[in-house]
Structure formats: structure tokens, C-alpha cells
Design a protein around this motif. Structure first.
Motif, PDB file in Angstrom:
ATOM      1  N   VAL A  37      59.707  -5.201  16.186  1.00 31.80           N
ATOM      2  CA  VAL A  37      60.694  -4.716  17.149  1.00 31.80           C
ATOM      3  C   VAL A  37      62.024  -5.369  16.825  1.00 31.80           C
ATOM      4  CG1 VAL A  37      61.372  -4.661  19.582  1.00 31.80           C
ATOM      5  CG2 VAL A  37      58.963  -4.359  18.954  1.00 31.80           C
ATOM      6  N   THR A  38      63.013  -4.541  16.556  1.00 29.57           N
ATOM      7  CA  THR A  38      64.368  -5.024  16.335  1.00 29.57           C
ATOM      8  C   THR A  38      65.152  -4.752  17.613  1.00 29.57           C
ATOM      9  OG1 THR A  38      64.186  -4.495  13.995  1.00 29.57           O
ATOM     10  CG2 THR A  38      66.403  -4.893  14.850  1.00 29.57           C
ATOM     11  N   ALA A  39      65.568  -5.822  18.276  1.00 26.39           N
ATOM     12  CA  ALA A  39      66.248  -5.715  19.569  1.00 26.39           C
ATOM     13  C   ALA A  39      67.757  -5.794  19.383  1.00 26.39           C
ATOM     14  CB  ALA A  39      65.771  -6.825  20.499  1.00 26.39           C
ATOM     15  N   ASN A  40      68.459  -5.449  20.440  1.00 28.70           N
ATOM     16  CA  ASN A  40      69.924  -5.520  20.422  1.00 28.70           C
ATOM     17  C   ASN A  40      70.430  -6.908  20.789  1.00 28.70           C
ATOM     18  OD1 ASN A  40      69.966  -2.792  19.822  1.00 28.70           O
ATOM     19  ND2 ASN A  40      69.947  -2.235  21.975  1.00 28.70           N
ATOM     20  N   GLY A  74      63.196 -13.079  12.533  1.00 32.43           N
ATOM     21  CA  GLY A  74      64.587 -12.991  12.106  1.00 32.43           C
ATOM     22  C   GLY A  74      65.477 -12.849  13.332  1.00 32.43           C
ATOM     23  N   GLN A  75      66.772 -12.756  13.097  1.00 32.63           N
ATOM     24  CA  GLN A  75      67.698 -12.623  14.220  1.00 32.63           C
ATOM     25  C   GLN A  75      67.469 -11.275  14.902  1.00 32.63           C
ATOM     26  OE1 GLN A  75      71.819 -13.123  13.251  1.00 32.63           O
ATOM     27  NE2 GLN A  75      72.461 -12.941  15.372  1.00 32.63           N
ATOM     28  N   HIS A  76      67.064 -11.326  16.158  1.00 33.33           N
ATOM     29  CA  HIS A  76      66.797 -10.146  16.982  1.00 33.33           C
ATOM     30  C   HIS A  76      65.597  -9.334  16.487  1.00 33.33           C
ATOM     31  CE1 HIS A  76      70.618 -10.980  18.890  1.00 33.33           C
ATOM     32  NE2 HIS A  76      71.249 -10.816  17.749  1.00 33.33           N
TER      33      HIS A  76
END
Length: 140
Positions: A37-40, A74-76
């Protein structure tokens, strides 16, 4: 927000040889699978939950998925484990939304995001709990 099947998930579900021309993922019911999941924004895994909601109409015996954040990659970007109930109807699920909320809270922190690709849920002859199709001695 973006959701993709994590590397190795298809192999674990014996669906890596499936050719999903129109996209999506094929997984086995009752068996956990990982998604990325890549979040904002940054999600604090110990304080937040990722909620997967199958929004199909109730007359379709609509199962609810459970999810938990395993860790940040990773970042976000987060590795999330999703589980579907073993008694879930097999078929194509295309009305799935994902939201991120405070752990134990009712209110989502932001809107729910539609998962772009469908999820194909299959019988699972590899787990005993799927008694309809479980094959205890046959190798596949």
C-alpha cells in the motif's frame, strides 16, 4: 493511495501461472496474502489500521476482509497482510476500497480509495478449513 500484490504472493497462492489479461490478482480464500500500500502520508503502524472493505451488495454474501500493517518498506509504502474468510464466495471482487484510520476508531482519516484492479477469490484445496475442496493426500 495505491495497492498492488506483493512479490511472492501469487506463488504462495499457487496462482503465479494465471494470465490475468485484464489485471488484478488471484488469491485463495482463507489464506493471508500481502499487498503493498502506497499512501499519501506517513502511517504510524502502531497507531493506525488499514481497512479493506468489500463494497459488493449484501445479497452477494459480502465477506469482510481483515488487514494489518506488517511494516514500512519505504517512505509512505507499507506491507499489509490481508485475509479473506474461508467461507467467502469465490468469484471476482471489484468493489474494494481501502482507507486508513486511527486504530480502534470508527472514523477514517481521509476518504476511502477504490482499489483499481479486481481481486479473484478462488477455492483453497491446500487448507483444511476449506472443507468443500480440501485434498489431504493429493499433491497438486
Amino acid at each position: 493511495l495505491n495497492v498492488t500484490l506483493a512479490p511472492g504472493a501469487a506463488e504462495a497462492h499457487h496462482t503465479d501461472h494465471f494470465d490475468l489479461v485484464q489485471g488484478g490478482a488471484a488469491v485463495r480464500r482463507g489464506q493471508a496474502f500481502d499487498v503493498i500500500v502506497t499512501a499519501n502520508e506517513t502511517v504510524h503502524a502502531k497507531k493506525m489500521d488499514v481497512v479493506f472493505v468489500n463494497s459488493a451488495p449484501a445479497e452477494f454474501n459480502n465477506p469482510q476482509f481483515s488487514a494489518r500493517i506488517k511494516h514500512s518498506i519505504g517512505q509512505h509504502i507499507y506491507l499489509v497482510e490481508v485475509t479473506t474468510p474461508v467461507e467467502s464466495p469465490i468469484g471476482k471482487y471489484q468493489d474494494i476500497t481501502v482507507s486508513i484510520r486511527d486504530k480502534g476508531g470508527d472514523k477514517a482519516s481521509g476518504e476511502a480509495f477504490a482499489v483499481a484492479d479486481p481481486l479473484y477469490l478462488l477455492f483453497n484445496p491446500w487448507i483444511k478449513e476449506d472443507a468443500v475442496v480440501y485434498l489431504p493426500t493429493e499433491e497438486m
